[in-house]
Motif scaffolding. Structure first.
Motif, PDB file in Angstrom:
ATOM      1  N   SER A   1       0.820  -1.219   0.000  1.00  0.00           N
ATOM      2  CA  SER A   1       0.000   0.000   0.000  1.00  0.00           C
ATOM      3  C   SER A   1       0.854   1.270   0.000  1.00  0.00           C
ATOM      4  N   THR A   2       1.528   1.528  -1.109  1.00  0.00           N
ATOM      5  CA  THR A   2       2.317   2.755  -1.233  1.00  0.00           C
ATOM      6  C   THR A   2       1.429   3.977  -1.434  1.00  0.00           C
ATOM      7  N   GLU A   3       0.203   3.750  -1.913  1.00  0.00           N
ATOM      8  CA  GLU A   3      -0.770   4.822  -2.116  1.00  0.00           C
ATOM      9  C   GLU A   3      -2.160   4.217  -2.047  1.00  0.00           C
ATOM     10  N   SER A   4      -3.178   4.963  -2.410  1.00  0.00           N
ATOM     11  CA  SER A   4      -4.548   4.467  -2.306  1.00  0.00           C
ATOM     12  C   SER A   4      -4.772   3.261  -3.216  1.00  0.00           C
ATOM     13  N   SER A   5      -5.708   2.401  -2.811  1.00  0.00           N
ATOM     14  CA  SER A   5      -6.024   1.214  -3.606  1.00  0.00           C
ATOM     15  C   SER A   5      -6.523   1.590  -4.994  1.00  0.00           C
ATOM     16  N   ALA A   6      -7.291   2.684  -5.080  1.00  0.00           N
ATOM     17  CA  ALA A   6      -7.823   3.117  -6.378  1.00  0.00           C
ATOM     18  C   ALA A   6      -6.695   3.489  -7.329  1.00  0.00           C
ATOM     19  N   ASN A   7      -5.711   4.203  -6.834  1.00  0.00           N
ATOM     20  CA  ASN A   7      -4.576   4.595  -7.679  1.00  0.00           C
ATOM     21  C   ASN A   7      -3.734   3.387  -8.085  1.00  0.00           C
ATOM     22  N   LEU A   8      -3.527   2.464  -7.128  1.00  0.00           N
ATOM     23  CA  LEU A   8      -2.756   1.260  -7.437  1.00  0.00           C
ATOM     24  C   LEU A   8      -3.465   0.426  -8.500  1.00  0.00           C
ATOM     25  N   ALA A   9      -4.785   0.279  -8.351  1.00  0.00           N
ATOM     26  CA  ALA A   9      -5.554  -0.517  -9.309  1.00  0.00           C
ATOM     27  C   ALA A   9      -5.441   0.064 -10.719  1.00  0.00           C
TER      28      ALA A   9
ATOM     29  N   ALA B   1       2.556   7.712  11.234  1.00  0.00           N
ATOM     30  CA  ALA B   1       2.950   6.776  10.182  1.00  0.00           C
ATOM     31  C   ALA B   1       1.902   6.761   9.082  1.00  0.00           C
ATOM     32  N   SER B   2       2.361   6.731   7.835  1.00  0.00           N
ATOM     33  CA  SER B   2       1.446   6.690   6.697  1.00  0.00           C
ATOM     34  C   SER B   2       2.139   6.006   5.536  1.00  0.00           C
ATOM     35  N   ASN B   3       1.399   5.800   4.433  1.00  0.00           N
ATOM     36  CA  ASN B   3       2.044   5.285   3.232  1.00  0.00           C
ATOM     37  C   ASN B   3       2.776   6.417   2.527  1.00  0.00           C
ATOM     38  N   HIS B   4       3.478   6.095   1.452  1.00  0.00           N
ATOM     39  CA  HIS B   4       4.308   7.105   0.788  1.00  0.00           C
ATOM     40  C   HIS B   4       3.478   8.277   0.265  1.00  0.00           C
ATOM     41  N   GLU B   5       2.367   7.980  -0.389  1.00  0.00           N
ATOM     42  CA  GLU B   5       1.519   9.033  -0.930  1.00  0.00           C
ATOM     43  C   GLU B   5       0.980   9.916   0.192  1.00  0.00           C
ATOM     44  N   GLY B   6       0.532   9.290   1.279  1.00  0.00           N
ATOM     45  CA  GLY B   6      -0.002  10.046   2.405  1.00  0.00           C
ATOM     46  C   GLY B   6       1.024  10.988   3.005  1.00  0.00           C
ATOM     47  N   ASN B   7       2.264  10.512   3.142  1.00  0.00           N
ATOM     48  CA  ASN B   7       3.319  11.363   3.703  1.00  0.00           C
ATOM     49  C   ASN B   7       3.658  12.528   2.777  1.00  0.00           C
ATOM     50  N   LEU B   8       3.698  12.278   1.475  1.00  0.00           N
ATOM     51  CA  LEU B   8       3.989  13.361   0.538  1.00  0.00           C
ATOM     52  C   LEU B   8       2.909  14.436   0.582  1.00  0.00           C
ATOM     53  N   LEU B   9       1.659  14.012   0.621  1.00  0.00           N
ATOM     54  CA  LEU B   9       0.564  14.984   0.645  1.00  0.00           C
ATOM     55  C   LEU B   9       0.519  15.731   1.978  1.00  0.00           C
ATOM     56  N   ALA B  10       0.861  15.037   3.066  1.00  0.00           N
ATOM     57  CA  ALA B  10       0.900  15.702   4.367  1.00  0.00           C
ATOM     58  C   ALA B  10       1.978  16.780   4.403  1.00  0.00           C
TER      59      ALA B  10
ATOM     60  N   GLU C   1      11.015   6.927  -6.164  1.00  0.00           N
ATOM     61  CA  GLU C   1       9.960   6.370  -7.014  1.00  0.00           C
ATOM     62  C   GLU C   1       8.631   7.070  -6.787  1.00  0.00           C
ATOM     63  N   ASN C   2       8.267   7.243  -5.525  1.00  0.00           N
ATOM     64  CA  ASN C   2       6.966   7.844  -5.253  1.00  0.00           C
ATOM     65  C   ASN C   2       6.946   9.342  -5.487  1.00  0.00           C
ATOM     66  N   VAL C   3       8.078  10.004  -5.333  1.00  0.00           N
ATOM     67  CA  VAL C   3       8.147  11.419  -5.696  1.00  0.00           C
ATOM     68  C   VAL C   3       7.953  11.564  -7.206  1.00  0.00           C
ATOM     69  N   SER C   4       8.597  10.686  -7.983  1.00  0.00           N
ATOM     70  CA  SER C   4       8.420  10.726  -9.440  1.00  0.00           C
ATOM     71  C   SER C   4       6.975  10.459  -9.830  1.00  0.00           C
ATOM     72  N   ARG C   5       6.344   9.514  -9.138  1.00  0.00           N
ATOM     73  CA  ARG C   5       4.946   9.207  -9.444  1.00  0.00           C
ATOM     74  C   ARG C   5       4.048  10.411  -9.117  1.00  0.00           C
ATOM     75  N   LEU C   6       4.303  11.083  -8.007  1.00  0.00           N
ATOM     76  CA  LEU C   6       3.502  12.258  -7.649  1.00  0.00           C
ATOM     77  C   LEU C   6       3.700  13.370  -8.678  1.00  0.00           C
ATOM     78  N   GLN C   7       4.909  13.505  -9.174  1.00  0.00           N
ATOM     79  CA  GLN C   7       5.172  14.515 -10.208  1.00  0.00           C
ATOM     80  C   GLN C   7       4.337  14.264 -11.454  1.00  0.00           C
ATOM     81  N   ALA C   8       4.080  12.974 -11.729  1.00  0.00           N
ATOM     82  CA  ALA C   8       3.287  12.629 -12.918  1.00  0.00           C
ATOM     83  C   ALA C   8       1.787  12.739 -12.664  1.00  0.00           C
ATOM     84  N   THR C   9       1.351  12.367 -11.439  1.00  0.00           N
ATOM     85  CA  THR C   9      -0.090  12.312 -11.162  1.00  0.00           C
ATOM     86  C   THR C   9      -0.645  13.575 -10.518  1.00  0.00           C
TER      87      THR C   9
END
Length: 333
Positions: free
Chosen positions: A32-40, A175-184, A198-206
């Motif tokens: 769970s690096t980010e929300s289930s919807a985004n992972l799916a 404590a949170s997942n990567h996406e949660g920490n970035l948004l916080a 990896e997750n910073v790059s993904r946030l840059q894209a999304t």
């Protein structure tokens, strides 16, 4: 490539004898690096192509934390999973898992970095010295305890080596997942947090607007690419099909098939290229990190007598020496 695939198939066949039991569908777990919807959304095209290749349905398995995927594999509700290195180690040790491939970038390189990030406006937090200032009463965003980049790597390189306990140093640790920490961090809900490239790059894209609010203040040594782990006890013929899919996807086929697979991979997670062969051996550096962290903790534990401390450190050093010997015997990859 043909020789590599043939070797992998032979190993798969030797690992588990063929069983009469028929697997009618494969459950694919995702940490769970980010929300289930985004992972799916990210992994759906890859899963569909995998279904076609192995001839049975592939069902995604999402839970709220890393431990859920590990336990899912332990109780055979997860057959194959995308892990980080630390969670893969737990799956290998506790859930009958085995690493067989790892992720790579489009250029063929494999690996990423753990980070400490803060808001771009924070002029008072610019480097590790600022992060470790316990007098400021900072709010710290830590990662999942089974995360390599979100927890294990910073626990050793940032905190253990500097003899700092985050729970005692900071006003609040969440404590949170990567996406949660970035948004916080982007929303100034916490002062800084663990993350990875990896997750910073993904946030840059999304979510580029939020990503623009993030700045890096610390970067770790290189971490091996994420392992893909299967259950050791899967039937050998199914493992052969799975291995063939991963090792040929984006490499073999018609020009149109290769182009399609490369496009799918490029849009998966933070942007992948064809997978690389791997094994449990890629987890040796993670095991070393865990032991180094335990050694530092023992050396600084005032509750242990001198003899107890010496005995514990000796035991850890023996385990480290054994891992070092194992690593030296490995063929270069």
């Amino acid at each position: 490539m043909k020789r590599l695939i043939a070797t992998g198939l032979a190993l798969a066949a030797l690992a588990v004898p063929a069983r009469a039991e028929e697997i009618k569908e494969l459950n694919f777990g995702f940490i769970s690096t980010e929300s289930s919807a985004n992972l799916a959304k990210s992994f759906e095209p890859l899963i569909k192509d995998m279904e076609k290749a192995i001839g049975i349905p592939v069902k995604p398995f999402f839970v709220g934390d890393y431990a859920g995927v590990i336990e899912g594999m332990r109780f055979k509700k997860v057959d194959i999973a995308w892990y980080g290195n630390k969670s893969a180690m737990e799956a290998v040790d506790r859930a009958g898992g085995e690493v067989f491939v790892k992720t790579a970038k489009p250029d063929g390189s494999s690996g990423y970095y753990s980070l400490i990030v803060t808001h771009v406006d924070r002029n008072d937090i610019n480097d590790l010295k600022d992060v470790l200032d316990c007098a400021k009463g900072y709010n710290f965003g830590n990662g999942d305890p089974n995360s390599t980049s979100g927890f294990l790597v910073p626990s050793y390189y940032v905190f253990a080596l500097n003899n700092v306990d985050p729970t005692k140093c900071y006003k609040r640790v969440v404590a949170s997942n990567h996406e949660g920490n970035l948004l916080a961090v982007a929303n100034k809900q916490i002062d800084f947090a663990t993350n990875n490239t990896e997750n910073v790059s993904r946030l840059q894209a999304t979510r580029p607007a939020e990503a623009a609010k993030i700045k890096e203040v610390w970067r770790s040594p290189l971490i091996a690419g994420d392992p893909i782990v299967w259950r050791k006890d899967l039937p050998s013929d199914l493992k052969a099909k799975i291995y063939t899919f991963f090792m040929t996807y984006g490499r073999n086929g018609t020009p149109e098939e290769i182009a399609h697979a490369r496009e799918v991979l490029a849009k998966t997670s933070d942007g992948w290229g064809p997978f690389l062969a791997s094994s449990d051996a890629q987890l040796i550096p993670v095991r070393q990190l865990e032991l180094f962290k335990a050694k530092v903790k023992a050396e600084n534990d005032d509750k242990l007598s001198a003899d107890e401390k010496a005995a514990k450190v000796k035991e850890i050093n023996a385990k480290l020496a054994d891992l070092d010997d194992q690593q030296k015997k490995l063929p270069s990859m």
